[in-house]
Design a protein around this motif. Structure first.
Motif, PDB file in Angstrom:
ATOM      1  N   LYS A 243      -5.978  -5.310 -11.324  1.00  0.00           N
ATOM      2  CA  LYS A 243      -5.852  -3.850 -11.391  1.00  0.00           C
ATOM      3  C   LYS A 243      -7.201  -3.215 -11.736  1.00  0.00           C
ATOM      4  CE  LYS A 243      -2.478  -2.463 -13.980  1.00  0.00           C
ATOM      5  NZ  LYS A 243      -1.558  -2.438 -15.136  1.00  0.00           N
ATOM      6  N   ALA A 244      -7.926  -3.806 -12.669  1.00  0.00           N
ATOM      7  CA  ALA A 244      -9.206  -3.226 -13.095  1.00  0.00           C
ATOM      8  C   ALA A 244     -10.238  -3.245 -11.983  1.00  0.00           C
ATOM      9  CB  ALA A 244      -9.731  -3.975 -14.319  1.00  0.00           C
ATOM     10  N   ASN A 245     -10.094  -4.186 -11.031  1.00  0.00           N
ATOM     11  CA  ASN A 245     -11.059  -4.293  -9.931  1.00  0.00           C
ATOM     12  C   ASN A 245     -10.475  -3.798  -8.609  1.00  0.00           C
ATOM     13  OD1 ASN A 245     -13.584  -6.012 -10.951  1.00  0.00           O
ATOM     14  ND2 ASN A 245     -11.755  -6.782 -11.982  1.00  0.00           N
ATOM     15  N   ASN A 246      -9.391  -3.030  -8.701  1.00  0.00           N
ATOM     16  CA  ASN A 246      -8.773  -2.377  -7.534  1.00  0.00           C
ATOM     17  C   ASN A 246      -8.260  -3.354  -6.485  1.00  0.00           C
ATOM     18  OD1 ASN A 246      -9.275   0.154  -8.652  1.00  0.00           O
ATOM     19  ND2 ASN A 246     -11.255   0.350  -7.627  1.00  0.00           N
ATOM     20  N   HIS A 247      -7.869  -4.551  -6.893  1.00  0.00           N
ATOM     21  CA  HIS A 247      -7.183  -5.482  -6.003  1.00  0.00           C
ATOM     22  C   HIS A 247      -5.674  -5.237  -6.143  1.00  0.00           C
ATOM     23  CE1 HIS A 247     -10.765  -7.689  -4.859  1.00  0.00           C
ATOM     24  NE2 HIS A 247     -11.131  -7.776  -6.140  1.00  0.00           N
ATOM     25  N   CYS A 248      -5.226  -4.088  -5.656  1.00  0.00           N
ATOM     26  CA  CYS A 248      -3.854  -3.647  -5.902  1.00  0.00           C
ATOM     27  C   CYS A 248      -2.836  -4.552  -5.215  1.00  0.00           C
ATOM     28  CB  CYS A 248      -3.677  -2.204  -5.424  1.00  0.00           C
ATOM     29  SG  CYS A 248      -4.785  -1.039  -6.268  1.00  0.00           S
ATOM     30  N   GLY A 249      -3.132  -4.982  -3.983  1.00  0.00           N
ATOM     31  CA  GLY A 249      -2.205  -5.864  -3.286  1.00  0.00           C
ATOM     32  C   GLY A 249      -1.994  -7.168  -4.031  1.00  0.00           C
TER      33      GLY A 249
ATOM     34  N   ALA B 295      -1.139   5.750 -15.636  1.00  0.00           N
ATOM     35  CA  ALA B 295      -1.710   6.012 -14.310  1.00  0.00           C
ATOM     36  C   ALA B 295      -2.921   5.125 -14.054  1.00  0.00           C
ATOM     37  CB  ALA B 295      -2.093   7.483 -14.187  1.00  0.00           C
ATOM     38  N   SER B 296      -2.972   4.539 -12.860  1.00  0.00           N
ATOM     39  CA  SER B 296      -4.102   3.714 -12.437  1.00  0.00           C
ATOM     40  C   SER B 296      -4.208   3.808 -10.919  1.00  0.00           C
ATOM     41  CB  SER B 296      -3.898   2.253 -12.865  1.00  0.00           C
ATOM     42  OG  SER B 296      -2.772   1.697 -12.211  1.00  0.00           O
ATOM     43  N   THR B 297      -5.258   3.219 -10.383  1.00  0.00           N
ATOM     44  CA  THR B 297      -5.417   3.237  -8.925  1.00  0.00           C
ATOM     45  C   THR B 297      -4.268   2.519  -8.241  1.00  0.00           C
ATOM     46  OG1 THR B 297      -7.822   3.242  -9.189  1.00  0.00           O
ATOM     47  CG2 THR B 297      -6.969   2.612  -7.031  1.00  0.00           C
ATOM     48  N   CYS B 298      -3.809   1.424  -8.816  1.00  0.00           N
ATOM     49  CA  CYS B 298      -2.746   0.634  -8.196  1.00  0.00           C
ATOM     50  C   CYS B 298      -1.354   1.208  -8.436  1.00  0.00           C
ATOM     51  CB  CYS B 298      -2.808  -0.800  -8.704  1.00  0.00           C
ATOM     52  SG  CYS B 298      -4.365  -1.643  -8.310  1.00  0.00           S
TER      53      CYS B 298
ATOM     54  N   THR C 114      -9.444 -16.910 -10.600  1.00  0.00           N
ATOM     55  CA  THR C 114     -10.589 -16.182 -11.138  1.00  0.00           C
ATOM     56  C   THR C 114     -10.906 -14.950 -10.299  1.00  0.00           C
ATOM     57  OG1 THR C 114     -12.154 -17.489  -9.839  1.00  0.00           O
ATOM     58  CG2 THR C 114     -11.567 -18.326 -12.026  1.00  0.00           C
ATOM     59  N   LEU C 115     -11.678 -14.041 -10.863  1.00  0.00           N
ATOM     60  CA  LEU C 115     -12.093 -12.834 -10.144  1.00  0.00           C
ATOM     61  C   LEU C 115     -12.959 -13.196  -8.946  1.00  0.00           C
ATOM     62  CD1 LEU C 115     -12.300  -9.771  -9.849  1.00  0.00           C
ATOM     63  CD2 LEU C 115     -14.203  -9.819 -11.490  1.00  0.00           C
TER      64      LEU C 115
ATOM     65  N   ASP D 245       0.798  -1.221   0.000  1.00  0.00           N
ATOM     66  CA  ASP D 245       0.000   0.000   0.000  1.00  0.00           C
ATOM     67  C   ASP D 245       0.833   1.274   0.000  1.00  0.00           C
ATOM     68  OD1 ASP D 245       1.067  -0.187   2.523  1.00  0.00           O
ATOM     69  OD2 ASP D 245      -0.818  -0.714   3.500  1.00  0.00           O
ATOM     70  N   GLY D 246       2.169   1.133  -0.130  1.00  0.00           N
ATOM     71  CA  GLY D 246       3.037   2.303  -0.140  1.00  0.00           C
ATOM     72  C   GLY D 246       3.263   2.903   1.233  1.00  0.00           C
TER      73      GLY D 246
END
Length: 355
Positions: free
Chosen positions: A279-285, A317-320, A245-246, A41-42
């Motif tokens: 990344k598209a579903n904001n599962h950055c971790g 640039a993206s949320t992740c 899977t998602l 998470d930085g």
């Protein structure tokens, strides 16, 4: 060239303590400070062993030169060891080392904890090392050796006394015991009557118990208003065809999903598609853990894609991955070059981005 920092165990090993070894540092040894940032998470490690979005500087008054003369080292305690181990083995850490005050020499690299490190919880009889709130990193002190007391001389055994012969006792014949007088007829009749009454009472008790057992009321179901809830079962690991899977990404804990997906061993192209879904579903971790795991395992295609996430030339640039990071991109390009020294893109981008 970027610095590379290892956190290894002491010799002899002490739980909750380790040795911080810095490679490729070109500055001095005195009055240095460093900050540690995790990739999930930085967030930055704080002096109270928590993680926060504000950068915190651990101060080291003096780094010692290693035996080979090319590295720096210092002993650290639970203030660093415990929170790094708590994050888990899938995380990566970015470290910035500089001269205190930030006006002198500064270099950036990656921090790698050794897999055999142990947290201070493993030592039940060791004292925790105290640290000041100023950020000054204190060197743990090994416990003093315990000197065993000298054994006391054993007392000389006392001589055993000579046995004394026991006196011989002549047997004495027992006196005859007179026979009891015969019971009268009235006493015998009274004892028989008492036995009969007891038997009748026992049979009555058995009959009452049997009647209650045969006519007992069945258990009543819990009322509709009862709000007692059973604990929810832990999610089962997904089948192989559902591991990446998602749906599994959404329902499973982050680390459990990553372990299950890596165990399935998807190819590089398939793994990139899974990372794009994360990344598209904001599962950055999840995206960062999958990137780091396969890149560190030697997958050059994944390492190059991970470097592009931070490289200003390729960054989207993206949320992740909100902003580019030259130092992190340079680290992954350098990782590629350690396995493929003639990789043209990695060599060119590393030369341009290295600090």
């Amino acid at each position: 060239m970027s610095i590379f920092v290892e956190l290894v165990t002491l010799q002899p090993h002490i739980a909750g303590q380790g040795c911080l070894i810095v490679k490729n540092w070109t500055g001095g040894h005195e009055r240095l400070e460093f900050s540690i940032q995790r990739n999930q998470d930085g967030y930055f490690l704080q002096g109270d062993q928590h993680w926060s979005n504000s950068q915190y500087w651990f101060k080291v008054a003096h780094f010692s030169a290693a035996a080979n003369g090319d590295e720096l080292e210092t002993v650290v305690g639970p203030q660093l060891v415990d929170p790094l181990l708590d994050v888990g083995g899938m995380a990566t850490f970015r470290i910035v080392l500089r001269e205190q005050g930030g006006e002198g020499h500064t270099e950036v690299g990656m921090l790698s904890p050794a897999p055999n490190l142990q947290s201070s919880v493993a030592a039940s009889d060791e004292k925790q090392v105290a640290h000041e709130d100023t950020g000054q990193l204190k060197t743990p002190v090994s416990p003093p050796a315990v000197v065993a007391p000298e054994p006391e001389p054993e007392p000389e055994p006392e001589p055993e006394p000579e046995p004394v012969p026991e006196p011989v006792v002549e047997p004495v014949a027992p006196e005859p015991v007179p026979a009891p007088p015969p019971e009268p007829a009235a006493a015998k009749k009274k004892g028989w009557l008492i036995a009969l009454i007891i038997a009748v009472l026992v049979l009555a008790a058995i009959a009452v118990g049997a009647w209650f057992w045969l006519n007992k009321t069945p258990a009543v179901d819990a009322p509709a208003g009862d709000t007692t809830q059973m604990p929810e079962p832990k999610p089962e690991p997904p089948a192989d065809n559902q591991a990446c899977t998602l749906d599994s990404m959404t329902t499973l804990p982050e680390l459990a999903f990553v372990q299950a997906c890596i165990k399935k061993a998807p190819g590089s192209a398939e793994l990139l598609e899974i990372i794009n879904v994360a990344k598209a579903n904001n599962h950055c971790g999840v995206a960062q853990r999958l990137y780091a795991n396969r890149a560190q395992a030697g997958d050059l295609q994944i390492a190059a894609a991970y470097a592009h996430e931070y490289d200003p030339k390729f960054h989207q640039a993206s949320t992740c991955f909100a902003e580019p990071d030259k130092a992190t991109a340079a680290y992954w390009y350098e990782t590629i070059l350690t396995q493929e020294p003639e990789n043209a893109e990695a060599k060119a981008r590393f030369e341009e981005l290295k600090p």
